[in-house]
Design a protein around this motif. Sequence first.
Motif, PDB file in Angstrom:
ATOM      1  N   SER A  37       0.836  -1.203   0.000  1.00 30.24           N
ATOM      2  CA  SER A  37       0.000   0.000   0.000  1.00 30.24           C
ATOM      3  C   SER A  37       0.872   1.255   0.000  1.00 30.24           C
ATOM      4  O   SER A  37       2.076   1.191   0.309  1.00 30.24           O
ATOM      5  N   PHE A  38       0.230   2.364  -0.333  1.00 26.10           N
ATOM      6  CA  PHE A  38       0.926   3.653  -0.404  1.00 26.10           C
ATOM      7  C   PHE A  38       0.028   4.692   0.246  1.00 26.10           C
ATOM      8  O   PHE A  38      -1.151   4.804  -0.089  1.00 26.10           O
ATOM      9  N   ALA A  39       0.568   5.437   1.203  1.00 22.31           N
ATOM     10  CA  ALA A  39      -0.225   6.464   1.894  1.00 22.31           C
ATOM     11  C   ALA A  39       0.370   7.836   1.593  1.00 22.31           C
ATOM     12  O   ALA A  39       1.563   8.070   1.813  1.00 22.31           O
ATOM     13  N   VAL A  40      -0.485   8.720   1.094  1.00 21.33           N
ATOM     14  CA  VAL A  40      -0.006  10.048   0.700  1.00 21.33           C
ATOM     15  C   VAL A  40      -0.879  11.137   1.321  1.00 21.33           C
ATOM     16  O   VAL A  40      -2.100  10.999   1.384  1.00 21.33           O
ATOM     17  N   ALA A  41      -0.230  12.198   1.772  1.00 22.07           N
ATOM     18  CA  ALA A  41      -0.942  13.402   2.229  1.00 22.07           C
ATOM     19  C   ALA A  41      -0.796  14.446   1.132  1.00 22.07           C
ATOM     20  O   ALA A  41       0.324  14.835   0.783  1.00 22.07           O
ATOM     21  N   LEU A  42      -1.917  14.858   0.571  1.00 19.92           N
ATOM     22  CA  LEU A  42      -1.884  15.778  -0.566  1.00 19.92           C
ATOM     23  C   LEU A  42      -1.991  17.228  -0.122  1.00 19.92           C
ATOM     24  O   LEU A  42      -2.558  17.532   0.933  1.00 19.92           O
ATOM     25  N   ALA A  43      -1.494  18.117  -0.983  1.00 20.76           N
ATOM     26  CA  ALA A  43      -1.590  19.555  -0.732  1.00 20.76           C
ATOM     27  C   ALA A  43      -2.839  20.107  -1.415  1.00 20.76           C
ATOM     28  O   ALA A  43      -3.317  19.567  -2.401  1.00 20.76           O
ATOM     29  N   GLY A  44      -3.330  21.208  -0.860  1.00 22.32           N
ATOM     30  CA  GLY A  44      -4.426  21.918  -1.499  1.00 22.32           C
ATOM     31  C   GLY A  44      -3.885  23.111  -2.269  1.00 22.32           C
ATOM     32  O   GLY A  44      -2.740  23.091  -2.716  1.00 22.32           O
ATOM     33  N   GLY A  45      -4.700  24.146  -2.392  1.00 20.67           N
ATOM     34  CA  GLY A  45      -4.275  25.316  -3.154  1.00 20.67           C
ATOM     35  C   GLY A  45      -4.353  25.037  -4.647  1.00 20.67           C
ATOM     36  O   GLY A  45      -4.898  24.018  -5.075  1.00 20.67           O
ATOM     37  N   VAL A  69      -3.883   2.761  -2.872  1.00 22.04           N
ATOM     38  CA  VAL A  69      -3.410   4.086  -2.467  1.00 22.04           C
ATOM     39  C   VAL A  69      -4.418   4.701  -1.502  1.00 22.04           C
ATOM     40  O   VAL A  69      -5.618   4.701  -1.775  1.00 22.04           O
ATOM     41  N   SER A  70      -3.946   5.195  -0.362  1.00 22.19           N
ATOM     42  CA  SER A  70      -4.871   5.953   0.477  1.00 22.19           C
ATOM     43  C   SER A  70      -4.404   7.413   0.571  1.00 22.19           C
ATOM     44  O   SER A  70      -3.213   7.709   0.652  1.00 22.19           O
ATOM     45  N   VAL A  71      -5.427   8.263   0.510  1.00 16.95           N
ATOM     46  CA  VAL A  71      -5.193   9.690   0.337  1.00 16.95           C
ATOM     47  C   VAL A  71      -5.799  10.467   1.499  1.00 16.95           C
ATOM     48  O   VAL A  71      -6.976  10.296   1.819  1.00 16.95           O
ATOM     49  N   VAL A  72      -4.987  11.313   2.121  1.00 14.80           N
ATOM     50  CA  VAL A  72      -5.538  12.275   3.077  1.00 14.80           C
ATOM     51  C   VAL A  72      -5.192  13.676   2.574  1.00 14.80           C
ATOM     52  O   VAL A  72      -4.346  13.838   1.695  1.00 14.80           O
ATOM     53  N   LEU A  73      -5.854  14.656   3.141  1.00 11.82           N
ATOM     54  CA  LEU A  73      -5.570  16.053   2.810  1.00 11.82           C
ATOM     55  C   LEU A  73      -4.750  16.638   3.942  1.00 11.82           C
ATOM     56  O   LEU A  73      -5.182  16.579   5.102  1.00 11.82           O
ATOM     57  N   GLY A  74      -3.595  17.186   3.599  1.00 16.12           N
ATOM     58  CA  GLY A  74      -2.726  17.737   4.634  1.00 16.12           C
ATOM     59  C   GLY A  74      -3.337  18.896   5.385  1.00 16.12           C
ATOM     60  O   GLY A  74      -3.043  19.109   6.559  1.00 16.12           O
ATOM     61  N   ASP A  75      -4.176  19.644   4.696  1.00 17.83           N
ATOM     62  CA  ASP A  75      -4.849  20.748   5.374  1.00 17.83           C
ATOM     63  C   ASP A  75      -6.166  21.061   4.680  1.00 17.83           C
ATOM     64  O   ASP A  75      -6.424  20.601   3.573  1.00 17.83           O
ATOM     65  N   VAL A  91      -9.409  18.327  -4.937  1.00 13.82           N
ATOM     66  CA  VAL A  91      -8.728  17.035  -5.081  1.00 13.82           C
ATOM     67  C   VAL A  91      -9.709  15.967  -5.591  1.00 13.82           C
ATOM     68  O   VAL A  91      -9.376  15.118  -6.412  1.00 13.82           O
ATOM     69  N   SER A  92     -10.926  16.091  -5.115  1.00  8.59           N
ATOM     70  CA  SER A  92     -11.953  15.150  -5.515  1.00  8.59           C
ATOM     71  C   SER A  92     -12.255  15.273  -7.006  1.00  8.59           C
ATOM     72  O   SER A  92     -12.309  14.277  -7.731  1.00  8.59           O
ATOM     73  N   GLU A  93     -12.410  16.523  -7.451  1.00  9.16           N
ATOM     74  CA  GLU A  93     -12.754  16.741  -8.865  1.00  9.16           C
ATOM     75  C   GLU A  93     -11.615  16.360  -9.799  1.00  9.16           C
ATOM     76  O   GLU A  93     -11.842  15.807 -10.869  1.00  9.16           O
ATOM     77  N   GLU A  94     -10.389  16.678  -9.386  1.00  8.66           N
ATOM     78  CA  GLU A  94      -9.262  16.476 -10.307  1.00  8.66           C
ATOM     79  C   GLU A  94      -8.656  15.078 -10.238  1.00  8.66           C
ATOM     80  O   GLU A  94      -8.086  14.607 -11.209  1.00  8.66           O
ATOM     81  N   LEU A  95      -8.762  14.439  -9.064  1.00  7.65           N
ATOM     82  CA  LEU A  95      -8.001  13.196  -8.875  1.00  7.65           C
ATOM     83  C   LEU A  95      -8.860  12.012  -8.418  1.00  7.65           C
ATOM     84  O   LEU A  95      -8.863  10.952  -9.049  1.00  7.65           O
ATOM     85  N   LEU A  96      -9.589  12.213  -7.313  1.00  8.80           N
ATOM     86  CA  LEU A  96     -10.246  11.055  -6.690  1.00  8.80           C
ATOM     87  C   LEU A  96     -11.355  10.484  -7.570  1.00  8.80           C
ATOM     88  O   LEU A  96     -11.377   9.283  -7.844  1.00  8.80           O
ATOM     89  N   ARG A  97     -12.226  11.364  -8.022  1.00  7.92           N
ATOM     90  CA  ARG A  97     -13.342  10.865  -8.843  1.00  7.92           C
ATOM     91  C   ARG A  97     -12.856  10.319 -10.176  1.00  7.92           C
ATOM     92  O   ARG A  97     -13.225   9.206 -10.537  1.00  7.92           O
ATOM     93  N   PRO A  98     -12.015  11.080 -10.900  1.00  8.51           N
ATOM     94  CA  PRO A  98     -11.536  10.528 -12.181  1.00  8.51           C
ATOM     95  C   PRO A  98     -10.827   9.180 -12.029  1.00  8.51           C
ATOM     96  O   PRO A  98     -10.896   8.338 -12.910  1.00  8.51           O
ATOM     97  N   LEU A  99     -10.155   8.953 -10.903  1.00  7.53           N
ATOM     98  CA  LEU A  99      -9.431   7.680 -10.731  1.00  7.53           C
ATOM     99  C   LEU A  99     -10.271   6.639  -9.991  1.00  7.53           C
ATOM    100  O   LEU A  99      -9.820   5.508  -9.784  1.00  7.53           O
ATOM    101  N   PRO A 132       3.338   6.595   9.729  1.00  8.84           N
ATOM    102  CA  PRO A 132       3.829   7.742   8.989  1.00  8.84           C
ATOM    103  C   PRO A 132       3.536   7.597   7.490  1.00  8.84           C
ATOM    104  O   PRO A 132       3.342   6.477   6.997  1.00  8.84           O
ATOM    105  N   PHE A 133       3.538   8.688   6.770  1.00  2.00           N
ATOM    106  CA  PHE A 133       3.178   8.679   5.361  1.00  2.00           C
ATOM    107  C   PHE A 133       4.370   8.351   4.470  1.00  2.00           C
ATOM    108  O   PHE A 133       5.505   8.676   4.792  1.00  2.00           O
ATOM    109  N   ASP A 134       4.047   7.702   3.352  1.00  2.00           N
ATOM    110  CA  ASP A 134       5.102   7.453   2.363  1.00  2.00           C
ATOM    111  C   ASP A 134       5.490   8.749   1.670  1.00  2.00           C
ATOM    112  O   ASP A 134       6.651   8.943   1.317  1.00  2.00           O
ATOM    113  N   LEU A 135       4.488   9.610   1.481  1.00  2.00           N
ATOM    114  CA  LEU A 135       4.758  10.889   0.822  1.00  2.00           C
ATOM    115  C   LEU A 135       3.853  11.972   1.390  1.00  2.00           C
ATOM    116  O   LEU A 135       2.655  11.765   1.554  1.00  2.00           O
ATOM    117  N   VAL A 136       4.456  13.115   1.687  1.00  2.00           N
ATOM    118  CA  VAL A 136       3.690  14.326   2.026  1.00  2.00           C
ATOM    119  C   VAL A 136       4.000  15.356   0.949  1.00  2.00           C
ATOM    120  O   VAL A 136       5.167  15.695   0.714  1.00  2.00           O
TER     121      VAL A 136
END
Length: 242
Positions: A37-45, A69-75, A91-99, A132-136
């Motif tokens: 598995s892969f855990a990532v904290a994504l950025a907004g903005g 892949v599991s996705v959280v939002l860093g802020d 993030v939902s519109e650009e990444l989560l829903r399309p994938l 801890p996350f694989d990627l922030v």
Amino acid sequence: MSVVSKILVRKDIEGLSAAAAERLVEFANAAIDSRGSFAVALAGGNTPRELYRLLASNQYRTAVDWNRVSVVLGDERNVPPDSPESNFRMVSEELLRPLGIDENNSFRWLTEPGDPAAIAARYEELLRAKFPFDLVLLGLGSDAHTASLYPHTDALHETKRLAVANWVEKLNDYRFTMTFPVINAASNVMFLVSGSEKADAVATVLEGEFSPDEYPAQLVKPVDGDLLWLLDEAAASSLQGP
Ligand code: 6PG
């Protein structure tokens, strides 16, 4: 303590996003191969929008097993999830829903009106399960904030909590944010910064005097992970060093 801090400069936001996508796919596949598995904290903005689009495009959508892949939002902003201001919405519109990454694998801050501290405490439980996350992935504000860790705010000094409601005077509002202990425990931390309006902040954070209350992004120092700054030429334009 092994902090590998690297700076990579690309021509523009397209080049930046392509380089970020390559790395994210590499980190994801390495984690999935070794642990499943892969855990990532994504950025907004705004800056990562192009990256998220790219990951959902035909070029990358089959490059990773997104079911793992599991996705959280860093802020998050203090708005409901359907607000145009919501990081989750973007993030939902650009990444989560399309994938097709569903709610079993993507976790939003439950920002429906309520007690800010309770909203943060709920998210902390979630972060703890993925920690801890694989990627922030991080962005940078022109005031050198990252995630929602703004200059001169209480969250900068948090050493135990993983998620807090951070009062930001200049926004006259709370922001919800992961804290430095989350960022600095990650295996990989990647900043994505674009545009000339960020150039001074980039130079100050990387080359200026250490003054973290003023320039919070200076507190990003993964304890045992790698730190990569991905910049476009405009964002890198005030750097003095080689
Ligand atoms: C947010 C963020 C924040 C962002 C920077 C840069 O919710 O706004 O997560 O830390 O990354 O402010 O924002 P831009 O990419 O829009 O310039």
